[in-house]
Design an enzyme around this catalytic site. Structure first.
Site, short mmCIF file in Angstrom:
data_model
loop_
_atom_site.label_atom_id
_atom_site.label_comp_id
_atom_site.label_asym_id
_atom_site.label_seq_id
_atom_site.Cartn_x
_atom_site.Cartn_y
_atom_site.Cartn_z
N LYS A 1 -59.97 1.19 -32.59
CA LYS A 1 -58.53 1.42 -32.72
C LYS A 1 -57.96 2.17 -31.51
O LYS A 1 -56.79 2.04 -31.18
CB LYS A 1 -58.23 2.22 -33.99
CG LYS A 1 -58.74 1.63 -35.31
CD LYS A 1 -57.92 0.45 -35.76
CE LYS A 1 -58.20 0.05 -37.21
NZ LYS A 1 -59.53 -0.53 -37.43
C1 LIG Z 1 -60.08 -1.66 -38.09
C2 LIG Z 1 -61.51 -1.97 -37.92
C3 LIG Z 1 -62.00 -3.29 -38.03
C4 LIG Z 1 -61.13 -4.47 -38.38
O1 LIG Z 1 -60.26 -4.83 -37.34
P1 LIG Z 1 -58.98 -5.76 -37.63
O2 LIG Z 1 -58.20 -5.77 -36.37
O3 LIG Z 1 -58.25 -5.11 -38.77
O4 LIG Z 1 -59.51 -7.12 -37.99
C5 LIG Z 1 -63.36 -3.50 -37.81
N1 LIG Z 1 -64.19 -2.47 -37.55
C6 LIG Z 1 -63.75 -1.20 -37.46
C7 LIG Z 1 -64.73 -0.10 -37.18
C8 LIG Z 1 -62.40 -0.90 -37.63
O5 LIG Z 1 -61.98 0.39 -37.56
#
Ligand SMILES: *Cc1c(COP(=O)(O)O)cnc(C)c1O
Length: 494
Positions: A113
């Protein structure tokens, strides 16, 4: 570059407006009216640049009114050594002669993120200037763990912004909670909600649609905004690392310019993999995008059958950031796959809201399957994949394990041995409990102590900021009833 709403393509906004608004008033998601292309020559040029320059160049194609020197400043701020603990920012790690892992968790909160949430605040600040918005943006977020911390870390002390995060009192891990309540910055706030994630999320939605609240806040000089992946400013920075990974493969001479690669992405809200699709739309030689789910396999079924059906049990898994049954960003893909049929998107989204199910046309399904493959991975396979890769000397988290396993399944099923990159979305140290159990160690009682335990057991260094959580004093102690979240917002924005 203009942006349109997936539910009404006659509605056009500038990039700055789209980023400031977050979500279109008609409920649609802002999407570029066309995809700028990236030529082989440009890819070659990018090969000689560091990550932050690649990012400024690629994002610039979508942000015409932003000046290049401004974008360069943003990427220096977002991806500098004070934020990312790896000089490559998003390094590729080779597994075997055909397989690489793209590590996206070297940022301040140890989850992918950060790649977007270190950039979004700067894009938002610039957008406020470009649109002449004088009010302060207040980001409200409900989080089940990763987003809230990454958003606060990104928005901390950013001018003309405030951020308030609500998390379910007993619904996040101890590490995640500590990460949040120790957050620094003069413009941030954190509040626990007595309830689960849905209660927190519903409260935030209620506040967003409360007209009286909007007016009160406007009088005080604030407007509400969003930091989740419905905001175009979250998707755009993610396109960069797909192109950057391709450059890195070229640089190691593992592939030749123009040679196709596959990406396998652990998926929840479909934001990450959608950015990969957009990179392909720009002309990056991507053959298949492999969508990896955990036991919540609604996307696997959708890609295989063309039917999206959320009417199924919700599973709580060891990869919680993928425990999701409504993948918001699929709407952007539907718009593109239908050739810009906003009427179809409206119809499908209406059916999803009413019945929890919709079925795309056979033509769309064919196009979908040409590009995407869907697979899922159960809990036991997640644990055994962590154990297996650890035997080969590589420690991964639970989400990454899902991607690694689904890539193996894909290759077995199709025989497609195209060079492939699986995407690593979190540091294993964010999920010590499950990772320790998977490699056969019994986690110690205290959750923060597990960080040290894992470092000792594996010899893999823990990210400094996670290790530093031990003994750190909480700044925030607020807890609220779920019906009284409004009061917390008004108190926060006095
Ligand atoms: C948010 C997240 C995901 C999923 O990503 P999306 O963009 O919502 O598909 C996968 N792994 C981790 C560790 C995340 O924090």
């Amino acid at each position: 570059m203009e942006y349109l709403s997936t539910r009404d393509k006659t509605l056009r906004k500038s990039a700055a407006e789209a980023i400031t608004m977050g979500l279109s008033r008609d409920g649609g998601l802002f999407t570029p009216v066309a995809f700028p292309s990236i030529s082989a020559l440009e890819v070659e040029t990018l090969c000689g640049m560091p990550y932050r320059k690649r990012a400024a160049y690629i994002m610039g194609k979508f942000l015409e009114k932003f000046r290049p020197e401004e974008l360069n400043q943003f990427t220096r701020n977002a991806y500098g050594p004070d934020k990312f603990d790896h000089p490559a920012v998003a390094p590729l790690r080779q597994m075997d002669s055909k397989t690489w892992c793209l590590e996206l968790w070297h940022g301040p909160t140890s989850a992918f993120k950060d790649m977007a949430l270190q950039m979004l605040p700067q894009l938002l600040s610039a957008s406020l200037r470009l649109t002449g918005e004088k009010k302060t943006a207040c980001i409200l977020a409900a989080t089940s763990g990763d987003t809230g911390k990454a958003a606060m870390e990104g928005f901390a002390d950013v001018a003309q912004t405030r951020i308030l995060v609500f998390y379910p009192e007993n619904g996040v891990s101890e590490i995640q909670k500590l990460q949040m309540v120790t957050q620094e910055g003069g413009n941030v706030g954190v509040c626990a909600v007595k309830g689960n994630f849905d209660d927190a999320q519903n409260g935030v939605k209620r506040i967003f649609s409360d007209e009286a609240m909007r007016e009160t806040l406007a009088r005080r000089g604030y407007f509400l905004s969003s930091a989740n992946s419905i905001n175009w400013g979250r998707i755009l920075p993610q396109i960069v690392y797909y192109i950057s990974a391709y450059c890195d493969l070229l640089n190691t001479k593992a592939i030749k310019l123009g040679q196709p690669v596959n990406f396998c992405v652990p998926t929840g809200n479909f934001g990450n993999i959608l950015a990969g699709y957009y990179a392909k739309r720009m002309g990056l030689p991507v053959k298949k995008l492999i969508c990896a789910s955990n036991r919540n396999d609604v996307l696997t079924d959708f890609i295989r059958t063309g039917v999206y059906d959320r009417n199924r049990p919700f599973h709580t898994t060891m990869s919680p950031s993928m425990d999701i049954l409504i993948s918001s960003n699929l709407e952007r893909l539907l718009f593109d796959m239908s050739g810009g049929r906003d009427d179809l998107v409206r119809e499908y989204m209406g059916q999803l809201a009413e019945t929890g199910r919709y079925e795309i046309t056979p033509g769309m399904r064919t196009r979908l399957q040409e590009v995407f493959y869907g697979g899922f991975c159960g809990e036991e396979e997640t644990a055994s994949t962590i154990a297996m890769l650890y035997q080969y000397g590589y420690l991964i988290d639970t989400h990454t394990a899902v991607a690694a396993k689904v890539l193996t399944d894909y290759r077995k099923e199709t025989g497609d041995m195209t060079p492939a990159i699986f995407v690593s979305t979190a540091s294993p140290y964010k999920f010590c409990d499950s990772v320790l159990s998977s490699i056969g160690a019994a986690p110690v009682a205290d959750s923060v102590d597990r960080i040290g335990q894992m470092a000792e057991a594996t010899g893999v260094a823990a990210p400094a900021r996670l290790a530093a959580l031990k003994g750190k004093a909480p700044r925030f102690h607020d807890v609220t009833e779920r019906e009284r979240m409004e009061e917390k917002v008004l108190e926060f924005l006095k």
